[in-house]
Scaffold this active site. Sequence first.
Site, mmCIF file in Angstrom:
data_model
loop_
_atom_site.group_PDB
_atom_site.id
_atom_site.type_symbol
_atom_site.label_atom_id
_atom_site.label_comp_id
_atom_site.label_asym_id
_atom_site.label_seq_id
_atom_site.Cartn_x
_atom_site.Cartn_y
_atom_site.Cartn_z
ATOM 1 N N ASP A 11 0.815 -1.221 0.000
ATOM 2 C CA ASP A 11 0.000 0.000 0.000
ATOM 3 C C ASP A 11 0.848 1.269 0.000
ATOM 4 O O ASP A 11 0.517 2.255 -0.669
ATOM 5 C CB ASP A 11 -0.918 0.041 1.227
ATOM 6 N N HIS A 12 1.939 1.261 0.785
ATOM 7 C CA HIS A 12 2.674 2.509 0.963
ATOM 8 C C HIS A 12 3.611 2.828 -0.197
ATOM 9 O O HIS A 12 4.141 3.943 -0.262
ATOM 10 C CB HIS A 12 3.392 2.515 2.310
ATOM 11 N N HIS A 45 -4.753 -3.056 0.053
ATOM 12 C CA HIS A 45 -6.024 -2.630 0.649
ATOM 13 C C HIS A 45 -6.647 -1.584 -0.269
ATOM 14 O O HIS A 45 -6.146 -0.469 -0.385
ATOM 15 C CB HIS A 45 -5.775 -2.049 2.044
ATOM 16 N N ARG A 47 -9.100 0.856 -0.396
ATOM 17 C CA ARG A 47 -9.967 1.592 0.520
ATOM 18 C C ARG A 47 -11.068 2.318 -0.252
ATOM 19 O O ARG A 47 -10.918 2.638 -1.433
ATOM 20 C CB ARG A 47 -9.148 2.586 1.343
ATOM 21 N N HIS A 52 -4.612 5.171 -1.420
ATOM 22 C CA HIS A 52 -3.324 4.674 -1.927
ATOM 23 C C HIS A 52 -3.533 3.736 -3.120
ATOM 24 O O HIS A 52 -3.340 4.136 -4.257
ATOM 25 C CB HIS A 52 -2.458 4.041 -0.827
ATOM 26 N N GLU A 72 -7.462 -6.711 0.648
ATOM 27 C CA GLU A 72 -8.132 -6.238 1.854
ATOM 28 C C GLU A 72 -9.199 -5.234 1.450
ATOM 29 O O GLU A 72 -8.961 -4.364 0.606
ATOM 30 C CB GLU A 72 -7.131 -5.565 2.802
ATOM 31 N N THR A 102 -4.803 4.207 9.630
ATOM 32 C CA THR A 102 -4.713 2.813 9.225
ATOM 33 C C THR A 102 -5.826 2.053 9.932
ATOM 34 O O THR A 102 -6.509 2.614 10.789
ATOM 35 C CB THR A 102 -3.325 2.225 9.566
ATOM 36 N N HIS A 193 -0.597 -6.453 11.397
ATOM 37 C CA HIS A 193 -0.814 -5.078 11.855
ATOM 38 C C HIS A 193 0.253 -4.700 12.881
ATOM 39 O O HIS A 193 0.289 -5.221 13.985
ATOM 40 C CB HIS A 193 -2.201 -4.841 12.450
ATOM 41 N N GLY A 194 1.119 -3.804 12.466
ATOM 42 C CA GLY A 194 2.146 -3.281 13.353
ATOM 43 C C GLY A 194 3.350 -4.182 13.549
ATOM 44 O O GLY A 194 4.218 -3.878 14.371
ATOM 45 N N GLY A 215 3.545 -4.743 6.038
ATOM 46 C CA GLY A 215 3.744 -3.737 5.011
ATOM 47 C C GLY A 215 4.600 -2.566 5.435
ATOM 48 O O GLY A 215 5.708 -2.370 4.937
ATOM 49 N N HIS A 216 4.108 -1.779 6.385
ATOM 50 C CA HIS A 216 4.745 -0.513 6.727
ATOM 51 C C HIS A 216 6.203 -0.685 7.125
ATOM 52 O O HIS A 216 7.082 0.070 6.681
ATOM 53 C CB HIS A 216 3.963 0.177 7.851
#
Length: 243
Positions: A11-12, A45, A47, A52, A72, A102, A193-194, A215-216
């Site tokens: 995504d990023h 994702h 959205r 993004h 997602e 997020t 997540h995270g 991801g991040h």
Amino acid sequence: MAELLLGVNIDHIATLRNARGTDYPDPVQAAFIAEQAGADGITVHLREDRRHITDRDVRILRQTLHTRMNLEMAVTEEMLAIAVETRPHFCCLVPEKRQEVTTEGGLDVAGQRDKMRDACARLAAAGIQVSLFIDADERQINAAAEVGAPFIEIHTGCYANAETDAEQAKELARIASAATLAARLGLKVNAGHGLTYHNVKAIAALPEMHELNIGHAIIGRAVMTGLKEAVAEMKRLMLEARG
């Protein structure tokens, strides 16, 4: 012990592209590099606000990925229609709020069983495997099994954001217990997540874990070391945790 897979969320890459309204960096190229570096799947994702990843990204990725696409998305009529048309390998249903940075917390499957059952059935009829993004909560896990989802993805945000070792250990125990229950109910267990290079090993070591979606942290590391190296290092840590 389940085979452990890495899903890389790109995504990023799209966030960086959209910051200047350009056509670069290209998420499709990033996906190819991630696959070459050992990613077992690519997560995006889509959205509702398209902040993004775009519809075009989803279409092209579905046509070009050599591994598996995990889409997602929120449980809306628009997103279900896109999924049925695009037919990714997996769909992870997530809660979504326009104002959030997020995804915050898991789906309330227990509170909307009929809606979730219908969504799972519709996606399954299109040949798509469904995952429900939920907190490590017994009530939600039981509900996920009841509505017919073959997978859950346990939200690891509370574990990742724990401020003390004791708090993190408590959250890890909660995730471990949830994974055990889910496996006993016949669900396959993913998590995400995270997760970072510093906290991934304890989650990866849980025997029920099937796939971690990250991801991040990977994209952040890639800025410094390159995407290929960042993906390979995360995969190495995960497999190292499995011995």
